[in-house]
Enzyme design. Structure first.
Site, PDB file in Angstrom:
ATOM      1  N   CYS A 103       0.844  -1.200   0.000  1.00  0.00           N
ATOM      2  CA  CYS A 103       0.000   0.000   0.000  1.00  0.00           C
ATOM      3  C   CYS A 103       0.883   1.255   0.000  1.00  0.00           C
ATOM      4  O   CYS A 103       0.823   2.097   0.892  1.00  0.00           O
ATOM      5  CB  CYS A 103      -0.882  -0.054   1.240  1.00  0.00           C
ATOM      6  SG  CYS A 103      -2.281   1.040   1.184  1.00  0.00           S
ATOM      7  N   CYS A 138      -7.766   6.126  -9.415  1.00  0.00           N
ATOM      8  CA  CYS A 138      -7.319   6.466  -8.073  1.00  0.00           C
ATOM      9  C   CYS A 138      -6.933   7.949  -8.048  1.00  0.00           C
ATOM     10  O   CYS A 138      -6.488   8.488  -9.059  1.00  0.00           O
ATOM     11  CB  CYS A 138      -6.084   5.603  -7.765  1.00  0.00           C
ATOM     12  SG  CYS A 138      -5.733   5.490  -6.037  1.00  0.00           S
TER      13      CYS A 138
HETATM   14  C1  LIG Z   1      -4.285   4.283   4.761  1.00  0.00           C
HETATM   15  C2  LIG Z   1      -4.871   3.725   3.500  1.00  0.00           C
HETATM   16  C3  LIG Z   1      -5.194   4.598   2.474  1.00  0.00           C
HETATM   17  C4  LIG Z   1      -5.737   4.106   1.302  1.00  0.00           C
HETATM   18  N1  LIG Z   1      -6.047   4.972   0.305  1.00  0.00           N
HETATM   19  C5  LIG Z   1      -6.650   4.531  -0.807  1.00  0.00           C
HETATM   20  C6  LIG Z   1      -7.040   5.453  -1.836  1.00  0.00           C
HETATM   21  O1  LIG Z   1      -6.791   6.658  -1.745  1.00  0.00           O
HETATM   22  N2  LIG Z   1      -7.690   4.948  -2.896  1.00  0.00           N
HETATM   23  C7  LIG Z   1      -7.987   3.643  -3.025  1.00  0.00           C
HETATM   24  O2  LIG Z   1      -8.597   3.244  -4.013  1.00  0.00           O
HETATM   25  N3  LIG Z   1      -7.604   2.733  -2.089  1.00  0.00           N
HETATM   26  C8  LIG Z   1      -6.952   3.152  -0.989  1.00  0.00           C
HETATM   27  N4  LIG Z   1      -6.593   2.263  -0.017  1.00  0.00           N
HETATM   28  C9  LIG Z   1      -6.910   0.841  -0.228  1.00  0.00           C
HETATM   29  C10 LIG Z   1      -8.362   0.552   0.156  1.00  0.00           C
HETATM   30  O3  LIG Z   1      -8.579   0.973   1.481  1.00  0.00           O
HETATM   31  C11 LIG Z   1      -8.595  -0.947   0.005  1.00  0.00           C
HETATM   32  O4  LIG Z   1      -8.551  -1.248  -1.366  1.00  0.00           O
HETATM   33  C12 LIG Z   1      -9.963  -1.364   0.517  1.00  0.00           C
HETATM   34  O5  LIG Z   1     -10.114  -1.049   1.880  1.00  0.00           O
HETATM   35  C13 LIG Z   1     -10.131  -2.873   0.300  1.00  0.00           C
HETATM   36  O6  LIG Z   1     -11.410  -3.257   0.704  1.00  0.00           O
HETATM   37  P1  LIG Z   1     -11.689  -4.713   1.260  1.00  0.00           P
HETATM   38  O7  LIG Z   1     -13.154  -4.739   1.520  1.00  0.00           O
HETATM   39  O8  LIG Z   1     -11.090  -5.733   0.380  1.00  0.00           O
HETATM   40  O9  LIG Z   1     -10.870  -4.829   2.640  1.00  0.00           O
HETATM   41  P2  LIG Z   1     -11.036  -3.980   3.964  1.00  0.00           P
HETATM   42  O10 LIG Z   1     -11.417  -2.597   3.670  1.00  0.00           O
HETATM   43  O11 LIG Z   1      -9.785  -4.203   4.742  1.00  0.00           O
HETATM   44  O12 LIG Z   1     -12.224  -4.684   4.744  1.00  0.00           O
HETATM   45  C14 LIG Z   1     -12.109  -5.924   5.371  1.00  0.00           C
HETATM   46  C15 LIG Z   1     -13.386  -6.226   6.117  1.00  0.00           C
HETATM   47  O13 LIG Z   1     -13.292  -7.534   6.675  1.00  0.00           O
HETATM   48  C16 LIG Z   1     -13.678  -7.500   8.039  1.00  0.00           C
HETATM   49  N5  LIG Z   1     -12.951  -8.583   8.736  1.00  0.00           N
HETATM   50  C17 LIG Z   1     -11.622  -8.776   8.797  1.00  0.00           C
HETATM   51  N6  LIG Z   1     -11.346  -9.889   9.514  1.00  0.00           N
HETATM   52  C18 LIG Z   1     -12.543 -10.381   9.905  1.00  0.00           C
HETATM   53  C19 LIG Z   1     -12.927 -11.507  10.678  1.00  0.00           C
HETATM   54  N7  LIG Z   1     -12.027 -12.348  11.200  1.00  0.00           N
HETATM   55  N8  LIG Z   1     -14.249 -11.710  10.905  1.00  0.00           N
HETATM   56  C20 LIG Z   1     -15.175 -10.866  10.389  1.00  0.00           C
HETATM   57  N9  LIG Z   1     -14.861  -9.791   9.655  1.00  0.00           N
HETATM   58  C21 LIG Z   1     -13.569  -9.554   9.405  1.00  0.00           C
HETATM   59  C22 LIG Z   1     -13.292  -6.099   8.500  1.00  0.00           C
HETATM   60  O14 LIG Z   1     -14.035  -5.729   9.646  1.00  0.00           O
HETATM   61  C23 LIG Z   1     -13.694  -5.288   7.260  1.00  0.00           C
HETATM   62  O15 LIG Z   1     -15.091  -5.046   7.282  1.00  0.00           O
HETATM   63  C24 LIG Z   1      -5.990   2.718   1.147  1.00  0.00           C
HETATM   64  C25 LIG Z   1      -5.640   1.841   2.184  1.00  0.00           C
HETATM   65  C26 LIG Z   1      -5.068   2.329   3.342  1.00  0.00           C
HETATM   66  C27 LIG Z   1      -4.699   1.382   4.448  1.00  0.00           C
END
Ligand SMILES: Cc1cc2nc3c(=O)[nH]c(=O)nc-3n(C[C@H](O)[C@H](O)[C@H](O)COP(=O)(O)OP(=O)(O)OC[C@H]3O[C@@H](n4cnc5c(N)ncnc54)[C@H](O)[C@@H]3O)c2cc1C
Length: 400
Positions: free
Chosen positions: A158, A346
Site C-alpha cells: 500500500c 485512483c
Molecule cells: C491508509 C490507506 C489509504 C488508502 N487509500 C486509498 C485510496 O486513496 N484509494 C484507493 O482506491 N484505495 C486506498 N486504499 C486501499 C483501500 O482501502 C482498500 O482497497 C480497501 O479497503 C479494500 O477493501 P476490502 O473490503 O477488500 O478490505 P477492507 O477494507 O480491509 O475490509 C475488510 C473487512 O473484513 C472485516 N474482517 C476482517 N477480519 C474479519 C474476521 N475475522 N471476521 C469478520 N470480519 C472480518 C473487517 O471488519 C472489514 O469489514 C488505502 C488503504 C489504506 C490502508
C-alpha cells in the site's frame, strides 16, 4: 433456496453482499459477517492525523444499510472456516453456507520487523485506531518538532497511502509553521519513485522527483529496514535515519482466520482464485478485494501488489455476479477478469494538491495510462469521498 455468506463489510464485502442480494430472488438468503459494525472509508484515514477528518465523518453503520436491503447482518468475528463442511465458525457460533464470498481484507504484519508499528516505535494509518494514535503523535511533534521518517517497509503493497501521508505531513508542517524544524525522509521498497508495485506509469517517477525536490524531501528507494529503535530507522545498507516521528506502512497478509481454515488460503493467508474470482479448489467459494491472492511483480526489494478500492469493488461485483450465475444454474456464464486487467482509477492526494491516476489496465501492457497533476487543490479526492459515502449510506453498491 441458497444461502450466500459474505465475510467482511468494507469495500468488497458490502459491495458483494448488496450485489448478490439485488440480483437474487427473495427465496435466497444473503448474510454478511463483519467484526466491525461499520463501513469505514479507509482512503480518508490519511487526513485523520492532521485533524482534517474525524473517524466518525467517514464511518457508515452497516446494520441499517444491510437490513434495508434484506441482507442479514452478523456483527461477529470469524475465527475459522471449514471449506469441506461449508461452515463458518465465529466467536459467538457457527453459520453454514452454500456459497461463500471472502472479503475479509488483510492482517498487518508489524511483527516482521523489529520496532515496526504502534506497539513498537512507528505510527500507522491503516486502521481508524492507528490513525487516531498517529494524530496524538503528530500533536506532540508540533509542540516539539524534529526529524520525520515516512515510508513503506519491504514487502508492503500500500505504497500510495504512504506517499499521500508524506505529502500531507509536509503540507501540515508548512501550515503549522514548523517545516524548517522538520527534516523529512521518505523510504520505499520501490525500485524507483512512483513504481507503486505496478511497474510505474509514464511520467510518474519524474513527477514524484519534482515533488521531492520542490518540497525538500529526502528519499531512499530500494530501501530495506533492518530494525527500528525509539529514535532511528536502521536500513540494511547501513544508513541510519533519526526521527522524532515516523509512520511506516507495514506488509500485509490475509486475514488471520484464513490460516486456521485448511486449504482456504495460501501461505500468506490470501485466497487463491481463478480469473472468475472463484477459489481454485472449492467451487462454491469466491474472494474479492484485499483478500485475493495476487502475485507481486519481481523487484530487487520485495514488495506486494497494491489492491485499491476500485478493483476491490470491481472484483466483488464479478464474484457476486458469478455466485448468482451458479445459484441460477448458469455455470457456463461466469464473468472473468484477470486482476491486472481491471481498470485503474485512483486519486493520490499530495497535500492540497493531487494526482489523478487513470489506466485501462492495472498492469502493463496498458493502452491508456495517465497521471494528471492538479497542483492547486485536492478536490477530486474529497469529491470521491463524498460520493462513496453517499452511495454506501444508500446501499447503491451497483453504482461505479
Ligand atoms: C491508509 C490507506 C489509504 C488508502 N487509500 C486509498 C485510496 O486513496 N484509494 C484507493 O482506491 N484505495 C486506498 N486504499 C486501499 C483501500 O482501502 C482498500 O482497497 C480497501 O479497503 C479494500 O477493501 P476490502 O473490503 O477488500 O478490505 P477492507 O477494507 O480491509 O475490509 C475488510 C473487512 O473484513 C472485516 N474482517 C476482517 N477480519 C474479519 C474476521 N475475522 N471476521 C469478520 N470480519 C472480518 C473487517 O471488519 C472489514 O469489514 C488505502 C488503504 C489504506 C490502508
Amino acid at each position: 433456496m441458497a444461502k450466500i455468506a459474505v465475510i467482511g463489510g468494507n469495500f468488497a464485502g458490502i459491495t458483494g453482499a448488496l450485489e448478490a442480494r439485488r440480483k437474487l430472488g427473495p427465496e435466497h438468503d444473503v448474510v454478511l459477517i463483519s467484526r466491525s459494525a461499520n463501513f469505514v472509508y479507509i482512503p480518508s484515514l490519511i487526513w485523520v492525523p492532521f485533524g482534517w477528518r474525524e473517524v466518525k465523518d467517514i464511518t457508515v453503520p452497516l446494520k441499517p444499510v444491510l437490513e434495508k436491503a434484506s441482507v442479514e447482518f452478523v456483527h461477529d468475528e470469524v475465527t475459522r472456516v471449514d471449506p469441506d463442511s461449508n461452515t463458518i465458525y465465529t466467536r459467538e457460533g457457527e453459520i453454514t453456507y452454500d456459497y461463500l464470498l471472502v472479503a475479509s481484507g488483510v492482517s498487518l504484519r508489524f511483527d516482521l520487523i523489529e520496532g515496526l508499528g504502534p506497539d513498537g516505535n512507528t505510527y500507522s494509518i491503516c486502521t481508524p485506531g492507528h490513525a487516531e494514535e498517529a494524530r496524538r503523535g503528530w500533536e506532540k511533534l508540533v509542540q516539539d518538532p524534529g526529524p520525520v521518517v515516512v515510508g513503506a517497509s519491504q514487502g508492503a503493497s500500500c505504497i500510495g497511502a504512504g506517499y499521500e501521508f508524506l505529502f500531507n505531513l509536509e503540507y501540515a508542517a508548512r501550515k503549522g509553521g514548523i517545516r524548517d524544524k522538520v527534516d523529512i525522509t521518505w523510504i520505499t521498497p520501490e525500485p524507483f519513485l512512483g513504481h507503486f508495485g505496478i511497474g510505474g506509469m509514464a511520467g510518474g517517477e519524474a513527477m514524484l522527483k519534482t515533488f521531492m525536490k520542490r518540497f525538500n524531501i529526502n528519499y531512499v528507494a530500494n530501501s530495506e529496514i533492518e530494525t527500528i529503535t525509539g529514535d532511528t530507522v536502521m536500513l540494511k545498507d547501513g544508513r541510519r535515519l533519526p526521527f522524532k516521528y515516523s509512520m511506516i506502512v507495514p506488509p500485509f497478509n490475509g486475514a488471520g482466520f484464513v490460516k486456521s481454515s485448511g486449504d482456504l488460503g495460501d501461505e500468506k493467508g490470501f485466497i487463491p482464485v481463478d480469473v472468475s474470482f472463484r477459489h481454485k479448489k472449492y467451487g462454491n467459494i469466491f474472494a474479492a478485494g484485499l483478500a485475493v491472492a495476487v502475485a507481486g511483480l519481481p523487484t530487487p526489494v520485495p514488495m506486494g501488489m497494491p489492491k485499491t478500492g476500485f478493483p476491490s469493488e470491481k472484483s466483488a461485483k464479478i464474484a457476486a455476479s458469478n455466485i448468482v450465475s451458479l445459484v441460477s444454474g448458469k455455470a457456463g456464464e461466469l464473468k472473468v477478469k484477470p486482476w491486472g486487467k481491471i481498470p485503474g482509477l485512483c486519486v493520490l492526494d499530495a497535500g492540497h494538491k493531487e494526482v489523478v491516476i487513470l489506466s485501462n489496465h492495472l498492469l502493463k501492457p496498458r493502452q491508456l495510462a495517465l497521471m494528471i497533476p492538479i497542483p492547486v487543490a485536492d478536490l477530486g479526492k474529497q469529491m470521491l469521498e463524498k460520493y462513496f459515502l453517499w452511495k454506501t449510506r444508500r446501499g447503491l453498491a451497483y453504482l461505479v
